[in-house]
Design an enzyme around this catalytic site. Structure first.
Site, PDB file in Angstrom:
ATOM      1  CB  THR A 199     -55.239 111.718   2.744  1.00 17.12           C
ATOM      2  OG1 THR A 199     -55.839 111.759   4.025  1.00 17.12           O
ATOM      3  CG2 THR A 199     -55.882 110.608   1.920  1.00 17.12           C
ATOM      4  CB  THR A 252     -56.237 115.107   1.069  1.00 17.73           C
ATOM      5  OG1 THR A 252     -55.375 115.174   2.217  1.00 17.73           O
ATOM      6  CG2 THR A 252     -56.036 116.355   0.247  1.00 17.73           C
ATOM      7  N   GLY A 253     -57.655 116.175   3.626  1.00 18.02           N
ATOM      8  CA  GLY A 253     -58.017 117.281   4.505  1.00 18.02           C
ATOM      9  C   GLY A 253     -58.892 116.825   5.650  1.00 18.02           C
TER      10      GLY A 253
END
Ligand code: ASP
Length: 221
Positions: A83, A134-135
């Site tokens: 992302t 993100t992640g």
């Protein structure tokens, strides 16, 4: 998402190279926040976007190899997450944010991650600040991380502390937190910023009038 509390997103949009630009048009041109699948594609094509096959030879080969065992174990760790999130403040102090992702490899058909979910992968409140994540999207969606970070900043804590608290909540609820990555970045109305991640190795870039800086985020591990 912009400083006027407007937001736009697309999910399950295939064969369009810059879906974030379609999301922006959803925000600017429609009364909706989110378009998905065929409807999102139709909207993109009607607004001049070209449809193209985005499958690279490398990705196709990796998928063919994966199909041999078809082991359903989607992982988002340090090596596998993509992302791109951006938080911006103009000289009037107005804040906007955006993010874009390919999501997760080898997921179930139809899986949607956190990035297009306003409040999960991204949230902007021009009175307070903004956050982007993100992640592993499932973890971000379950704790509504970006909204949480903005609300914590509203209560007076710094972007860095707010990000740490959002990560702490994910860690606390998931014993397997060593196996996946989540990171959040935030900015507040004074232009202070901060980030926090589960795993080390996450870095974020700052661009100001005085130049660019790449900063290694602090992390739980
Ligand atoms: N957050 C994204 C998702 O879960 C993945 C990523 O950050 O790469 O869809």
């Amino acid at each position: 998402m912009d400083e006027k509390n407007r937001a736009g997103s697309v999910t399950f949009l295939q064969e369009i190279i810059h879906p974030i630009s379609v999301a922006r048009l959803v925000m600017e041109k429609t009364p909706h926040v989110m378009l998905s699948g065929d409807g999102a594609l139709q909207f993109a094509l009607e607004n001049g976007f070209d449809r193209q096959n985005l499958l690279t030879e490398k990705a196709k080969q990796a998928w063919e190899e994966w199909k041999v065992k078809s082991q359903y174990k989607p992982v988002i760790n340090l090596e596998n997450h993509d992302t791109v999130g951006l938080l911006a403040m103009d000289r009037m102090g107005n804040i906007a944010g955006g993010c874009s992702t390919s999501g997760l490899a080898y997921k179930l058909h139809g899986r949607v991650g956190d990035s297009p979910i306003i409040g999960a992968g991204l949230f902007v409140d021009n009175e307070v600040g903004a956050c982007v994540a993100t992640g592993l999207g499932e973890m971000v969606m379950r704790t509504l991380s970006s909204f949480l970070v903005v609300e914590l900043m509203r209560n007076g804590i710094s972007p860095r502390q707010a990000c740490e608290e959002a990560i702490r909540r994910i860690v606390k609820r998931n014993q397997d937190f060593r196996d996946f990555q989540v990171a959040v970045i935030a900015i507040n109305k004074s232009g202070e910023y901060g980030a926090y991640a589960i795993q080390p190795g996450f870095s974020f870039a700052i661009h100001t009038q005085s130049g660019n800086e790449l900063i290694n985020s602090e992390s739980h591990l």
